[in-house]
Design an enzyme around this catalytic site. Structure first.
Site, PDB file in Angstrom:
ATOM      1  CG  LEU A  27       0.146  -3.423  -5.471  1.00 26.69           C
ATOM      2  CD1 LEU A  27      -0.392  -3.987  -4.168  1.00 26.69           C
ATOM      3  CD2 LEU A  27       0.335  -4.535  -6.492  1.00 26.69           C
ATOM      4  CG  ASN A  48      -4.676  -0.454  -4.819  1.00 22.34           C
ATOM      5  OD1 ASN A  48      -4.001  -1.455  -4.636  1.00 22.34           O
ATOM      6  ND2 ASN A  48      -4.137   0.769  -4.837  1.00 22.34           N
ATOM      7  CE1 TYR A  90      -2.670  -3.655   4.890  1.00 21.39           C
ATOM      8  CE2 TYR A  90      -1.553  -5.648   5.630  1.00 21.39           C
ATOM      9  CZ  TYR A  90      -1.964  -4.810   4.610  1.00 21.39           C
ATOM     10  OH  TYR A  90      -1.683  -5.143   3.309  1.00 21.39           O
ATOM     11  CE  LYS A 127      -5.268  -4.658   2.773  1.00 22.92           C
ATOM     12  NZ  LYS A 127      -5.874  -4.054   1.554  1.00 22.92           N
ATOM     13  CB  THR A 182       3.754  -0.657  -2.551  1.00 22.96           C
ATOM     14  OG1 THR A 182       3.402  -1.131  -1.234  1.00 22.96           O
ATOM     15  CG2 THR A 182       3.215  -1.633  -3.598  1.00 22.96           C
TER      16      THR A 182
END
Length: 300
Positions: free
Chosen positions: A19, A94, A165, A169, A199
């Protein structure tokens, strides 16, 4: 170059592949001069290749080699933009990693690593960029600055096997909302995007949807997310701040977040039994929460 980002300077973290690479190329295609960040070591070669691609297309870009989850790495990211181009207009956060484990098997090191790269790696570049923009505002040069953070559906709904994660986030969402509120006075807008794309981090997650593109459209291509990021990074997004967007294939969704639902007020202290009965009644009229990603599965 012309485009909606002409004259602007953008720094993109974790931009050597996936990304970040797609965002860097798309920003350059719209006229931005781009600082392409990657970790020191082997990843710098990937960042250099992105810079070469941009220059081959007659754009402008430079490499920044640094760990943005450290104060020095974040500070030199901003310094690189100022040294190379004399300004910084947009920060696209990112950079990210995964260390997936079921909760009872999740070690402290894997927790710390993911939270550091995602959450601290958003906070530190944001803080250094914001300090620069505040100084610009105080000097009478109020910027049209933009922060575009990267959250995830895991942070909005939760994700089985990704407690570290998902927590990081989710933290990025709150960080975005605070940044939008605190930095508006300095000419800064902050938004976040929850992307769904193919990705290295997501190749297992999206394995079932990675079939050959149909009708020439690759729904999982990272480049599908970049147009929204570029627009948010531009001056054309004036007035849009404190928003969370989901972006997947050709779909853009505004995520509406937490809002008060059903409520009841006794006007006095509840007994535990009364509180329980009240909650049961409220739940009967409440909207069901979204399903946690991967719920219903099992494994160690």
């Amino acid at each position: 170059m012309t485009g909606i980002c002409a004259g602007r300077v953008a720094a993109v973290t974790g931009a050597g592949r996936g990304l970040g690479r797609a965002h860097a190329l798309a920003l350059a295609a719209e006229g931005a001069r781009v600082v392409v960040n990657e970790l020191p070591g082997a990843s710098v070669g990937e960042a250099r290749r992105v810079v070469e691609e941009i220059r081959e297309r007659r754009g402008e870009a430079v490499v920044h080699s640094g760990d943005v989850s450290t104060d020095d790495g974040a500070a030199t990211l901003v310094a690189t933009a100022l040294d190379a181009y004399g300004r910084l207009d947009t920060l696209v956060n990112n950079a990210g990693i995964l260390r997936d484990r079921m909760l009872v098997n999740l070690g402290e090191d894997d927790w710390d690593a993911v939270v550091a790269v995602h959450l601290k790696g958003h906070f530190l570049p944001l803080r250094h960029a914001a300090a620069h923009w505040r100084a610009e505002h105080k000097a009478g040069r109020t910027p049209q600055a933009r922060i575009v953070n990267t959250t995830s559906g895991a942070g909005l709904l939760g994700s089985v096997g990704q407690a570290n994660y998902a927590a990081a986030k989710a933290g990025i969402v709150a960080l975005t909302l605070v940044a939008a509120a605190e930095l508006a006075r300095y000419g800064v807008q902050a938004n976040a995007v929850a992307p769904a794309a193919r990705t290295r981090m997501t190749e297992h997650t999206f394995a079932a949807t990675m079939a050959a593109p149909q009708h020439g459209f690759d729904a999982m291509a990272p480049a599908n997310v970049s147009p929204l990021v570029v627009w948010l990074a531009s001056a054309h997004s004036a007035g849009v701040t404190g928003q969370i967007f989901a972006a997947e294939a050709g779909r853009i969704t505004i995520m509406e977040g937490w809002h008060p639902g059903p409520v009841t007020d006794k006007g006095d202290r509840w007994t535990p039994k009364e509180a329980g009965e009240a909650v049961r009644g409220l739940l009967a009229g409440a909207r069901a929460p979204g399903v946690v990603y991967g719920a219903g599965g099992s494994g160690d």
